[in-house]
Design an enzyme around this catalytic site. Structure first.
Site, PDB file in Angstrom:
ATOM      1  N   ASP A 241       0.850  -1.187   0.000  1.00 21.17           N
ATOM      2  CA  ASP A 241       0.000   0.000   0.000  1.00 21.17           C
ATOM      3  C   ASP A 241       0.890   1.242   0.000  1.00 21.17           C
ATOM      4  OD1 ASP A 241      -1.973   1.850   0.143  1.00 21.17           O
ATOM      5  OD2 ASP A 241      -2.746   1.228   2.099  1.00 21.17           O
TER       6      ASP A 241
ATOM      7  N   HIS B 201      -6.839  -0.143   8.193  1.00 22.91           N
ATOM      8  CA  HIS B 201      -7.242   1.253   7.974  1.00 22.91           C
ATOM      9  C   HIS B 201      -8.385   1.621   8.916  1.00 22.91           C
ATOM     10  CE1 HIS B 201      -5.492   1.157   3.629  1.00 22.91           C
ATOM     11  NE2 HIS B 201      -4.569   1.179   4.577  1.00 22.91           N
TER      12      HIS B 201
ATOM     13  N   LEU C  44     -10.774   5.215  10.763  1.00 25.67           N
ATOM     14  CA  LEU C  44     -11.055   6.616  11.037  1.00 25.67           C
ATOM     15  C   LEU C  44     -11.511   6.631  12.484  1.00 25.67           C
ATOM     16  CD1 LEU C  44     -13.140   8.898   8.694  1.00 25.67           C
ATOM     17  CD2 LEU C  44     -13.454   8.959  11.132  1.00 25.67           C
TER      18      LEU C  44
ATOM     19  N   ASN D  85       4.932   4.000   3.946  1.00 22.66           N
ATOM     20  CA  ASN D  85       5.389   3.038   2.928  1.00 22.66           C
ATOM     21  C   ASN D  85       5.890   3.845   1.735  1.00 22.66           C
ATOM     22  OD1 ASN D  85       4.543   0.814   4.415  1.00 22.66           O
ATOM     23  ND2 ASN D  85       2.635   0.568   3.290  1.00 22.66           N
TER      24      ASN D  85
ATOM     25  N   MET E 197      -6.275  -0.861  17.680  1.00 23.09           N
ATOM     26  CA  MET E 197      -7.673  -0.505  17.909  1.00 23.09           C
ATOM     27  C   MET E 197      -7.982  -0.543  19.412  1.00 23.09           C
ATOM     28  SD  MET E 197     -10.619  -2.933  16.448  1.00 23.09           S
ATOM     29  CE  MET E 197     -12.341  -2.627  16.714  1.00 23.09           C
TER      30      MET E 197
ATOM     31  N   HIS F 277       5.982   2.972  12.866  1.00 24.66           N
ATOM     32  CA  HIS F 277       4.743   3.455  12.244  1.00 24.66           C
ATOM     33  C   HIS F 277       3.520   3.070  13.048  1.00 24.66           C
ATOM     34  CE1 HIS F 277       3.730  -0.554  11.027  1.00 24.66           C
ATOM     35  NE2 HIS F 277       2.859  -0.196  10.122  1.00 24.66           N
TER      36      HIS F 277
END
Length: 385
Positions: free
Chosen positions: A75, A156, A158, A257, A291, A312
């Site tokens: 990605d 991924h 939000l 990345n 999470m 990261h």
DNA sequence: ATGTGC
């Protein structure tokens, strides 16, 4: 303390390790990179280093004039953006956060959902960029309008967070979606066919190497435009729902990345980062936890031996398969008891449970010489991809 | 992480 130095094998460069625990598989992958003819100076392993396909996540290394498509992560340009809002006047209970999360979920396509039909308009500079092949131009034309402003899947997310002063933060993790995958895939094949080394690198003195650098740069710009497109919608909704204004000075964005031409050790080098962040001394960055656990706003310390890089994220300790086998949904529910999320998806979200990741506070301890933590962000509502 | 081909 950190880093530990793994002495160089004959014909290889040394490896500097900022991780307290180096998984044996990851060490093997680091040694593979360190033995490549194009690797210069040393290889740096960030504290969240873990085995991945080909090259470990958390690997940083440099070349003089080679680009290694297999060492950038699939990605391309994947990264994290953050926006801070003023502290709301009223407490943010589930009564406020649940409808807000539902609104965000309607606004931002998540998982493999894409915009239908012709999709959304692209910024002019990304409408038909100069990609190196007809096949890639076609993939871009087809995928970019359908994918711009969509979150994607995997890790991924939000989310909304709170800091110690009561400010609300919007955190967003996404990448270059289908267009980046097509670009990564293409140059991986080119490198396999005509690259140098057992982990093939393309010379940037060849048309193939230059094309790889240019296309990879476009994937990174699409990834950034994707974060901006999602944020533009999400910031407005959050501001309206909470009655708070975003602070434009607070914006932070990092990608993890990528390959970048940077000065190190007195010369220009091509620094490759797969699951690692480059930060100049004093530059602000973001390290998302897993999470349901804290994330951090940080400031780089510009450590030359790490090629001015840091971790990261928290870094996986369990593969997705292992996480599905070992983590019970009830354990994830417990870990997420203070966070608003889609509880209908608990069973499949065990792959992203905190227990599948390293403890972020240990990761930050391991890289105390690479960065300074500025703010701890506690999640209050999460929309997963 | 991803789209696509099995």
């Amino acid at each position: 303390m950190m880093p530990r130095i793994l002495p160089a094998n004959p014909g290889a460069v040394p490896i500097l390790v900022w991780a307290r625990a180096l998984p044996p598989g990851a060490e093997k992958q680091l040694r593979h990179i360190a033995a490549q003819p194009y690797a210069v100076e040393h290889v740096a392993a960030m504290p969240d280093v873990h085995v991945s396909s080909g090259v470990a996540v958390g690997t940083v290394f440099a070349t003089e004039h080679h680009v290694v498509p297999g060492a950038l992560g699939g990605d391309l340009g994947c990264g994290v953006s953050a926006y801070r809002f003023s502290a709301p006047e009223t407490p943010l209970g589930r009564d406020v956060l649940e409808p807000l999360l539902a609104r965000l979920a309607r606004l931002v396509p998540v998982g493999d959902t894409v915009h239908r039909g012709r999709g959304v308009p692209l910024p002019p500079e990304l409408e038909s960029p100069p990609l190196s092949t007809q096949k890639l131009r076609h993939a871009w034309e087809r995928l970019a309008p359908r994918h711009l402003g969509t979150l994607g899947g995997g890790n991924h997310f939000l989310e909304l967070d709170r800091d110690a002063e009561g400010h609300v933060w919007l955190l967003l993790h996404t990448g270059s979606r289908g267009v980046g995958a097509a670009i990564a895939d293409h140059h991986l094949r080119v490198a396999q066919a005509q690259g140098e080394g057992s982990l093939p690198g393309l010379s940037t003195r060849s048309p193939e190497g230059l094309a790889c650098l240019a296309d990879t740069g476009l994937a990174c710009r699409f990834a950034r435009a994707n974060r901006d497109a999602i944020a533009a919608r999400a910031v407005e909704v959050v501001a309206e729902a909470l009655g708070v204004a975003p602070d434009p000075e607070s914006f932070v964005d990092v990608h993890h990345n990528h390959v970048a031409e940077e000065p190190h050790f007195g010369r220009m080098l091509l620094v490759h980062r797969k699951g690692a962040v480059g930060l100049e001394a004093g530059q602000r960055g973001l390290i998302p936890g897993s999470m349901g656990t804290a994330s951090y706003v940080v400031e780089g310390r510009g450590e030359p031996r790490a090629f001015r890089s840091c971790s990261h994220g928290a870094g996986r300790v369990l593969t997705r398969t292992e996480a599905r086998a070992r983590i019970r949904p009830a354990a994830l529910e417990h870990a997420m008891r203070r966070v608003v999320f889609d509880q209908g998806r608990t069973a499949s979200l065990v792959e992203e449970a905190p227990a599948a990741y390293r403890d972020i506070t240990e990761v930050l301890e391991d890289e105390a010489d690479l960065l300074t933590p500025l703010r701890r962000l506690t999640p209050i509502a999460v929309l997963k991809g």
